[in-house]
Design a protein around this motif. Structure first.
Motif, mmCIF file in Angstrom:
data_model
loop_
_atom_site.group_PDB
_atom_site.id
_atom_site.type_symbol
_atom_site.label_atom_id
_atom_site.label_comp_id
_atom_site.label_asym_id
_atom_site.label_seq_id
_atom_site.Cartn_x
_atom_site.Cartn_y
_atom_site.Cartn_z
ATOM 1 N N SER A 31 -6.751 4.980 4.392
ATOM 2 C CA SER A 31 -6.238 4.218 2.952
ATOM 3 C C SER A 31 -6.817 3.387 2.693
ATOM 4 O O SER A 31 -7.253 2.616 3.459
ATOM 5 C CB SER A 31 -4.279 3.702 3.181
ATOM 6 O OG SER A 31 -3.667 5.344 4.112
ATOM 7 N N ILE B 139 -5.917 -0.732 1.451
ATOM 8 C CA ILE B 139 -4.282 -2.080 1.660
ATOM 9 C C ILE B 139 -4.476 -2.888 1.470
ATOM 10 O O ILE B 139 -5.962 -3.703 1.415
ATOM 11 C CB ILE B 139 -4.560 -1.701 3.736
ATOM 12 C CG1 ILE B 139 -4.138 -0.903 4.145
ATOM 13 C CG2 ILE B 139 -3.094 -2.944 3.885
ATOM 14 C CD1 ILE B 139 -4.374 -0.004 5.560
ATOM 15 N N THR C 153 2.041 -3.975 9.960
ATOM 16 C CA THR C 153 3.262 -2.672 9.362
ATOM 17 C C THR C 153 4.464 -3.164 8.710
ATOM 18 O O THR C 153 5.158 -4.096 9.932
ATOM 19 C CB THR C 153 2.474 -1.295 9.425
ATOM 20 O OG1 THR C 153 3.464 -1.216 10.940
ATOM 21 C CG2 THR C 153 1.084 -0.961 9.359
ATOM 22 N N SER D 13 6.379 -3.912 2.107
ATOM 23 C CA SER D 13 4.795 -2.845 0.966
ATOM 24 C C SER D 13 5.413 -2.408 0.379
ATOM 25 O O SER D 13 6.818 -2.014 -0.515
ATOM 26 C CB SER D 13 4.889 -1.644 1.998
ATOM 27 O OG SER D 13 5.279 -0.890 2.657
ATOM 28 N N ARG D 14 4.423 -2.376 -1.166
ATOM 29 C CA ARG D 14 4.815 -1.702 -2.016
ATOM 30 C C ARG D 14 3.349 -0.908 -2.711
ATOM 31 O O ARG D 14 2.185 -1.236 -2.535
ATOM 32 C CB ARG D 14 4.646 -2.600 -3.277
ATOM 33 C CG ARG D 14 3.441 -3.491 -3.921
ATOM 34 C CD ARG D 14 4.311 -4.506 -5.249
ATOM 35 N NE ARG D 14 4.479 -5.685 -3.627
ATOM 36 C CZ ARG D 14 6.106 -6.186 -4.694
ATOM 37 N NH1 ARG D 14 6.140 -5.647 -5.769
ATOM 38 N NH2 ARG D 14 6.503 -7.482 -3.662
ATOM 39 N N GLN D 15 3.306 -0.056 -3.170
ATOM 40 C CA GLN D 15 2.432 0.970 -3.597
ATOM 41 C C GLN D 15 1.575 0.644 -5.362
ATOM 42 O O GLN D 15 2.728 0.920 -6.130
ATOM 43 C CB GLN D 15 3.263 2.847 -3.484
ATOM 44 C CG GLN D 15 3.324 2.399 -2.598
ATOM 45 C CD GLN D 15 2.120 2.801 -1.829
ATOM 46 O OE1 GLN D 15 1.610 3.166 -1.576
ATOM 47 N NE2 GLN D 15 2.668 2.390 -0.225
ATOM 48 N N THR E 282 -1.486 0.249 -0.709
ATOM 49 C CA THR E 282 -0.330 -0.693 -0.286
ATOM 50 C C THR E 282 -0.737 -1.540 -0.099
ATOM 51 O O THR E 282 -1.302 -2.608 0.645
ATOM 52 C CB THR E 282 -0.162 0.495 1.299
ATOM 53 O OG1 THR E 282 -0.165 1.752 0.992
ATOM 54 C CG2 THR E 282 0.474 -0.428 2.065
ATOM 55 N N TYR F 62 1.311 -5.198 1.350
ATOM 56 C CA TYR F 62 1.814 -5.857 1.905
ATOM 57 C C TYR F 62 2.221 -7.618 1.042
ATOM 58 O O TYR F 62 1.134 -8.209 1.642
ATOM 59 C CB TYR F 62 1.368 -5.615 3.656
ATOM 60 C CG TYR F 62 1.773 -4.628 4.925
ATOM 61 C CD1 TYR F 62 2.842 -4.271 4.715
ATOM 62 C CD2 TYR F 62 -0.265 -3.459 4.360
ATOM 63 C CE1 TYR F 62 2.708 -2.612 5.538
ATOM 64 C CE2 TYR F 62 0.403 -2.284 4.868
ATOM 65 C CZ TYR F 62 1.336 -1.425 5.271
ATOM 66 O OH TYR F 62 1.602 -0.797 5.947
#
Length: 375
Positions: free
Chosen positions: A235, A237, A298, A321-323, A336, A338
């Motif tokens: 991912s 991040i 996380t 968190s947000r996407q 992602t 944070y």
């Protein structure tokens, strides 16, 4: 006062790097005045509704009090530009809270260099160095894997409160609307954007020539805001950063950081609250601020922050968190992000304790060369 955004497209290049994690440069020292500006900006981001009452004086949602601000230079600017109390309160009512910003020394270096450039050229404008925002911050040492970036500046500031108010209220030429607020209030928008994670504030380090007309200070301010991204092989991040300050309130008894109140060298520890395992640590800089990368942490767990030398109770937090899509609709690159975490310790006593042995957190981290284009 001006501002500029930097955005770009994602580059398809992944590179895994394993080994011992090293904290990034956001822990370097600001001055007490820079830390103060960071604190008031974070105060606004975390509680925007309350901030307006600290900046201006209103008798109602559309009526100015006299004076319009307790800061005389701010009051004069509100009068000069004819800022509408009704429009200001209407725009301000749309603001929503955003996570705190962490200090980054590379962004500060880019900002100080640019403030000096405005002084030497006597021009308040972006792009004086022929670079865009992304080029400027990476040249100063910021991660080339940035996602969003922006620059704000104000070349005729009298002090930190004046500069903060100018950028937050965003007074200036209004394009004939009669509001006294610049179109789009883009400075305020940048300062409240939740996607920005780090900031560097640069005051000029050179004297302002008496012949200057456009850049007169006495405090010339540039801010660069950005976020950095990494890949863990699976991912993309943007890790959270724990930011805040430890201070003693000895200069101005207002339960808020004032230059000269910061306590340097104080230890800060972060623990997994369930297991008691230390997951991050750091210490305050000479201005009393701290910025600790929470790499690999996380959501779903409760963490606690301790500053044992203050004798104060630990503070707990959870990560949010947000996407975000940093690619395109047809070729998405989901990141992602944070949110940063803020903690502040107001202490009346400070007892240094022996520093514990170093804790090595062995993590896999990765680099991805990214630019930002929001879908």
């Amino acid at each position: 006062m001006r501002m500029s955004f930097g955005k770009g497209s994602i580059l398809a290049a992944l590179s895994l790097v394993g080994g011992l994690f090293v904290s990034p440069s956001q822990g370097a020292d600001p001055t007490a005045e820079q830390q103060f500006m960071l604190e008031v900006l974070n105060r606004m981001r975390m509680a925007p509704a309350a901030e307006l009452d600290k900046l201006v004086n209103l008798t109602g949602p559309s009526t100015w009090d006299t004076p319009k601000s307790d800061h005389l230079t701010v009051s004069a600017a509100l009068n000069f530009y004819g800022v509408s109390a009704a429009e200001l309160t209407s725009q301000w009512s749309t603001l929503t809270a955003a996570p705190a910003l962490a200090w980054n020394d590379s962004l500060a270096a880019a900002s100080a260099t640019y403030s000096n450039l405005m002084v030497s050229t006597d021009v308040q404008a972006h792009g004086l160095d022929g670079l865009n925002v992304g080029q400027r911050i990476t040249n100063a040492g910021y991660s080339s894997n940035w996602g969003d970036s922006a620059q704000t500046l104000f070349a005729t500031s009298s002090d930190v409160t004046h500069a903060h108010s100018a950028l937050a209220i965003d007074w200036g030429p209004d394009g004939g609307t009669g509001t006294g607020i610049q179109f789009g209030a883009t400075h305020r928008a940048a300062l409240m954007d939740p996607l920005f994670k780090e900031i560097g504030i640069g005051f000029q380090t050179v004297s302002i020539p008496i012949s200057n007309i456009e850049v007169t200070g006495p405090q010339v301010v540039t801010q660069h805001l950005a976020n950095s991204l990494r890949s863990n092989g699976v991912s993309i991040i943007s890790d959270a950063i724990l930011t805040g300050s430890i201070f003693n309130d000895a200069i101005l008894n207002d339960s808020f950081y004032t230059p000269g109140e910061g306590i340097g060298g104080a230890l800060v520890f972060v623990y997994d609250n369930a297991t008691g395992q230390m997951v991050a640590s750091g210490q305050t800089n000479t201005a009393g601020g701290f910025n600790i990368a929470l790499t690999g942490l996380t959501d779903g767990s409760t963490y606690r922050v301790e500053a044992p030398e203050t004798g104060l109770t630990a503070q707990n937090f959870n990560l949010n968190s947000r996407q975000e899509n940093y690619g395109t609709v047809s070729n998405p690159a989901i990141v992602t992000l944070y949110d940063n975490v803020y903690a502040s310790f107001l202490t009346t006593s400070f007892v240094p304790v022996p520093e514990p042995g170093s804790v090595a957190l062995v993590l896999l981290s990765g680099l991805i060369a990214l630019r930002r284009r929001r879908v």
